[in-house]
Design a protein around this motif. Sequence first.
Motif, PDB file in Angstrom:
ATOM      1  N   LEU A 122      -4.331   2.262   4.328  1.00  0.00           N
ATOM      2  CA  LEU A 122      -5.364   2.920   3.517  1.00  0.00           C
ATOM      3  C   LEU A 122      -6.726   2.810   4.198  1.00  0.00           C
ATOM      4  O   LEU A 122      -7.517   3.754   4.186  1.00  0.00           O
ATOM      5  CB  LEU A 122      -5.437   2.294   2.116  1.00  0.00           C
ATOM      6  N   SER A 136      -3.770  -2.563   6.963  1.00  0.00           N
ATOM      7  CA  SER A 136      -4.105  -1.628   5.900  1.00  0.00           C
ATOM      8  C   SER A 136      -4.098  -0.195   6.416  1.00  0.00           C
ATOM      9  O   SER A 136      -5.012   0.223   7.138  1.00  0.00           O
ATOM     10  CB  SER A 136      -5.478  -1.948   5.302  1.00  0.00           C
ATOM     11  N   ASN A 183      -6.905  -0.996  -3.333  1.00  0.00           N
ATOM     12  CA  ASN A 183      -5.545  -0.453  -3.272  1.00  0.00           C
ATOM     13  C   ASN A 183      -5.116   0.066  -4.638  1.00  0.00           C
ATOM     14  O   ASN A 183      -4.784  -0.728  -5.520  1.00  0.00           O
ATOM     15  CB  ASN A 183      -4.584  -1.553  -2.799  1.00  0.00           C
ATOM     16  N   GLU A 202       0.819  -1.217   0.000  1.00  0.00           N
ATOM     17  CA  GLU A 202       0.000   0.000   0.000  1.00  0.00           C
ATOM     18  C   GLU A 202       0.856   1.272   0.000  1.00  0.00           C
ATOM     19  O   GLU A 202       0.346   2.351   0.296  1.00  0.00           O
ATOM     20  CB  GLU A 202      -0.903   0.030   1.243  1.00  0.00           C
TER      21      GLU A 202
END
Length: 403
Positions: A329, A327, A393, A135
């Motif tokens: 994100l 994650s 992503n 990511e």
Amino acid sequence: MTQSRDVVQMEHSWINARLATMTDAGLGLIDGGVVTARDGRIVYAGPANGAPAAAAAITDCGGRLITPGLIDCHTHLVHGGNRANEWAMRLEGASYEDIARAGGGIVSTMRATRAASETELVDSALPRLDALIAEGVTTIEIKSGYGLSTEDELKMLRAARTLSERRSVRVELTFLGAHALPPEYRHDSDAYIDLVVGEMIPAAAPLATAVDAFCEGIGFSPAQCSRVIEAAQTHGLAVKLHAEQLSALHGSALAARHGALSADHLEYATEDDVCAMAAAGTVAVLLPGAYYFMRETKLPPIAAMRRHGVKIALATDNNPGTSPTTSLLLMLNMGATLFGLTVVEALRGVTVNAAAALGLGDEIGTLDVGKACDLAIWDVIDPAELVYRIGFNPLHQRIKDGQ
Ligand code: DI6
Ligand code: FE
């Protein structure tokens, strides 16, 4: 920890990009921008018309967005085992506290971490690290804190250091010996703090750059955390603190009074705590993954943080008990949906302000001349897309130290 990775002696320019430099108070957007790196450092970031003569190597970014490489400034990425079984018990009605009392919780991860070899700790952390790298993460902080003996805490720190040799990523090591009370000290938490202060911190000092502690009813008292902080500073280490996650003990103000880099979690922080953080320049590291997974309902005092000008960072808090996410994100989205952060706040939270939370504001976190050329090149045009999407992503390419 600074890497001594070989850097190719060459110049490279990324042209025709939309830059989010993060250099002013906002995103610092520049359309048709150019980033040029020499020997792994940024020598130019700005509009095409001011760029130096063409570099030896050129990448046309096709109008894509470039942000600084993302920074996950709070993780417990190295640990033995997982706690999926405890999560299943929680879904059947058991509370986090019930499970801890029955010998589960942090202590069960301690057992698994003690039982693991250093190599096993590295191998089990690598897939988690790879998920973050995929990511666009270029710097990650990793805490010890599941060994809870000198030997096992050092094993965790060495495993975390090895990760930086196995992948092209900067790893900052934080010693978190005062995370939980190991069972052998069950009846004397002050004696455990004696060990942390007298033996563990001196032993960890050559490896770690910072010291953290869990200031909480189920962790350690403010007085005990003060002892840990003072020992850290005696050994020239920076300070961070898990504070105000479950109750208001004012650990965040305590950390700020000691000039801490950051206070982390902060759901129960008061306006006075926030003022102390503002006065000291202590960064507020918010951890929406733990808030979500614990089904917490008390929101961190974001409005007060804005009012007093406290820098806000966002991190995964990756850990097996309260935030099993890899994650960053997703944390952008949760920071916005759960905490009400704006796109600018969320993106600055994983770049420039995350760098500040690690004391690396001069080194990484913005697209600025002199900093490491750590870039995330995204298949998006509008930066809001990075915060908007869930479980998607759009990373196109990740550049670490110009490569
Ligand atoms: N706060 C947390 O959320 C984690 N540690 C901490 O100080 C919990 C760690 C765990 O449950 O394993
Ligand atoms: Fe944590």
